[in-house]
Write a protein that holds these residues in place. Structure first.
Motif, PDB file in Angstrom:
ATOM      1  N   ASN A 216     -54.724  -4.429 -84.156  1.00  0.00           N
ATOM      2  CA  ASN A 216     -54.727  -3.036 -83.513  1.00  0.00           C
ATOM      3  C   ASN A 216     -55.997  -2.764 -82.772  1.00  0.00           C
ATOM      4  O   ASN A 216     -56.039  -2.234 -81.631  1.00  0.00           O
ATOM      5  CB  ASN A 216     -54.537  -1.909 -84.641  1.00  0.00           C
ATOM      6  N   LEU A 217     -56.967  -3.037 -83.183  1.00  0.00           N
ATOM      7  CA  LEU A 217     -58.413  -2.949 -82.589  1.00  0.00           C
ATOM      8  C   LEU A 217     -58.423  -3.521 -81.353  1.00  0.00           C
ATOM      9  O   LEU A 217     -59.002  -3.247 -80.252  1.00  0.00           O
ATOM     10  CB  LEU A 217     -59.552  -2.956 -83.634  1.00  0.00           C
ATOM     11  N   ARG A 218     -58.144  -4.887 -81.341  1.00  0.00           N
ATOM     12  CA  ARG A 218     -58.110  -5.790 -80.204  1.00  0.00           C
ATOM     13  C   ARG A 218     -57.262  -5.081 -78.896  1.00  0.00           C
ATOM     14  O   ARG A 218     -57.970  -5.104 -77.908  1.00  0.00           O
ATOM     15  CB  ARG A 218     -58.045  -7.230 -80.630  1.00  0.00           C
ATOM     16  N   CYS A 219     -56.144  -4.507 -79.491  1.00  0.00           N
ATOM     17  CA  CYS A 219     -55.235  -3.935 -78.369  1.00  0.00           C
ATOM     18  C   CYS A 219     -55.938  -2.885 -77.877  1.00  0.00           C
ATOM     19  O   CYS A 219     -55.822  -2.502 -76.780  1.00  0.00           O
ATOM     20  CB  CYS A 219     -53.990  -3.858 -78.926  1.00  0.00           C
ATOM     21  N   GLU A 220     -56.343  -1.945 -78.794  1.00  0.00           N
ATOM     22  CA  GLU A 220     -57.118  -0.757 -78.391  1.00  0.00           C
ATOM     23  C   GLU A 220     -58.094  -0.904 -77.345  1.00  0.00           C
ATOM     24  O   GLU A 220     -58.369  -0.265 -76.406  1.00  0.00           O
ATOM     25  CB  GLU A 220     -57.341   0.228 -79.473  1.00  0.00           C
ATOM     26  N   LEU A 221     -58.973  -1.937 -77.949  1.00  0.00           N
ATOM     27  CA  LEU A 221     -60.215  -2.094 -76.974  1.00  0.00           C
ATOM     28  C   LEU A 221     -60.042  -2.774 -75.726  1.00  0.00           C
ATOM     29  O   LEU A 221     -60.594  -2.527 -74.740  1.00  0.00           O
ATOM     30  CB  LEU A 221     -61.296  -2.742 -77.796  1.00  0.00           C
TER      31      LEU A 221
ATOM     32  N   LEU B  76     -57.771  -9.637 -76.274  1.00  0.00           N
ATOM     33  CA  LEU B  76     -56.554  -9.982 -76.928  1.00  0.00           C
ATOM     34  C   LEU B  76     -56.536 -11.579 -77.285  1.00  0.00           C
ATOM     35  O   LEU B  76     -55.817 -11.942 -77.956  1.00  0.00           O
ATOM     36  CB  LEU B  76     -55.400  -9.845 -75.991  1.00  0.00           C
ATOM     37  N   LYS B  77     -57.599 -12.233 -77.156  1.00  0.00           N
ATOM     38  CA  LYS B  77     -57.918 -13.700 -77.270  1.00  0.00           C
ATOM     39  C   LYS B  77     -58.511 -13.424 -78.779  1.00  0.00           C
ATOM     40  O   LYS B  77     -58.637 -14.660 -79.357  1.00  0.00           O
ATOM     41  CB  LYS B  77     -58.319 -14.327 -76.598  1.00  0.00           C
ATOM     42  N   CYS B  78     -59.107 -12.374 -79.116  1.00  0.00           N
ATOM     43  CA  CYS B  78     -60.065 -12.555 -80.407  1.00  0.00           C
ATOM     44  C   CYS B  78     -59.168 -12.488 -81.685  1.00  0.00           C
ATOM     45  O   CYS B  78     -58.148 -11.825 -81.830  1.00  0.00           O
ATOM     46  CB  CYS B  78     -60.837 -11.173 -80.571  1.00  0.00           C
ATOM     47  N   LYS B  79     -59.352 -13.457 -82.771  1.00  0.00           N
ATOM     48  CA  LYS B  79     -58.694 -13.650 -83.802  1.00  0.00           C
ATOM     49  C   LYS B  79     -59.360 -12.898 -84.967  1.00  0.00           C
ATOM     50  O   LYS B  79     -58.870 -12.923 -86.052  1.00  0.00           O
ATOM     51  CB  LYS B  79     -58.545 -15.071 -83.863  1.00  0.00           C
ATOM     52  N   THR B  80     -60.731 -12.706 -84.958  1.00  0.00           N
ATOM     53  CA  THR B  80     -61.420 -12.145 -86.067  1.00  0.00           C
ATOM     54  C   THR B  80     -62.277 -10.664 -85.568  1.00  0.00           C
ATOM     55  O   THR B  80     -62.333 -10.786 -84.424  1.00  0.00           O
ATOM     56  CB  THR B  80     -62.434 -13.261 -86.880  1.00  0.00           C
TER      57      THR B  80
END
Length: 197
Positions: free
Chosen positions: A161-166, A176-180
């Motif tokens: 959720n956070l990676r999409c929002e940011l 969107l490529k961040c896994k952690t």
């Protein structure tokens, strides 16, 4: 810097001197001699510091105001005292103190005193200061971020959720490529401090 002791699974932080934010808002905001511009400016900068590093849940009782006499006026510095929501939540607004109802009086003060251009200027100033500190500490911050990037700091749902929002907020698909959560923090620091956001 905060001094602390560790024994087994227990961490004890030193006392951080200052006035708890909720007490400051209720006692100081009614005073005639308070410098509202300085308070508003510091809160804008505190909001920025929290967002850059993704420190969440900075309601008024989770930070203190360090008041320092300065000739005829007082200087104010907002300092976090509760770090259990560092890079954990999946909602970006959790990392922006301005969105907590407990901070409503400070947000209203900022809106009353500061115009959008001034707020943007203070945000840029704070980002520049953080970037300088980042370069100054060098390997320490890189070691910490390296550990965070491989550690399990949050749940998969919150990370997603956070990676999409940011990614949407910053208009930057690398999130969107961040896994952690640590990778998200690292990307947020890069975008906010070093890519002219």
């Amino acid at each position: 810097r905060i001094q602390y002791l560790v024994k087994e699974n227990t961490l004890i932080e030193e006392h951080v001197a200052g006035i708890p934010g909720d007490q400051f808002i209720s006692a100081y905001f009614v005073r005639e001699d308070i410098n509202k511009v300085r308070i508003a400016k510091e809160f804008v900068k505190f909001n920025e510091r929290c967002f850059v590093r993704l420190l969440g849940d900075m309601r008024s009782y989770n930070y203190i105001i360090d008041v320092t006499p300065d000739f005829e006026e007082e200087q104010y510095r907002v300092r976090a005292i509760d770090f259990d929501q560092q890079s954990f939540e999946g909602n970006k607004n959790i990392y922006l103190p301005q969105f907590f109802v407990e901070n409503k009086a400070v947000v209203e003060l900022c809106m009353e005193i500061l115009n959008p251009q001034t707020i943007k200027q203070y945000q840029q100033e704070e980002r520049s200061l953080i970037a300088r500190r980042y370069h100054f500490v060098g390997s320490h911050i890189h070691d910490l971020l390296r550990c965070m990037r491989v550690d399990n700091l949050s749940t998969p749902e919150k990370i997603e959720n956070l990676r999409c929002e940011l990614a949407n907020y910053h208009k930057h698909d690398a999130f969107l490529k961040c896994k952690t959560m640590g990778e998200i923090v690292y990307e947020n620091i890069k975008v906010m401090l070093f890519q002219g956001h």
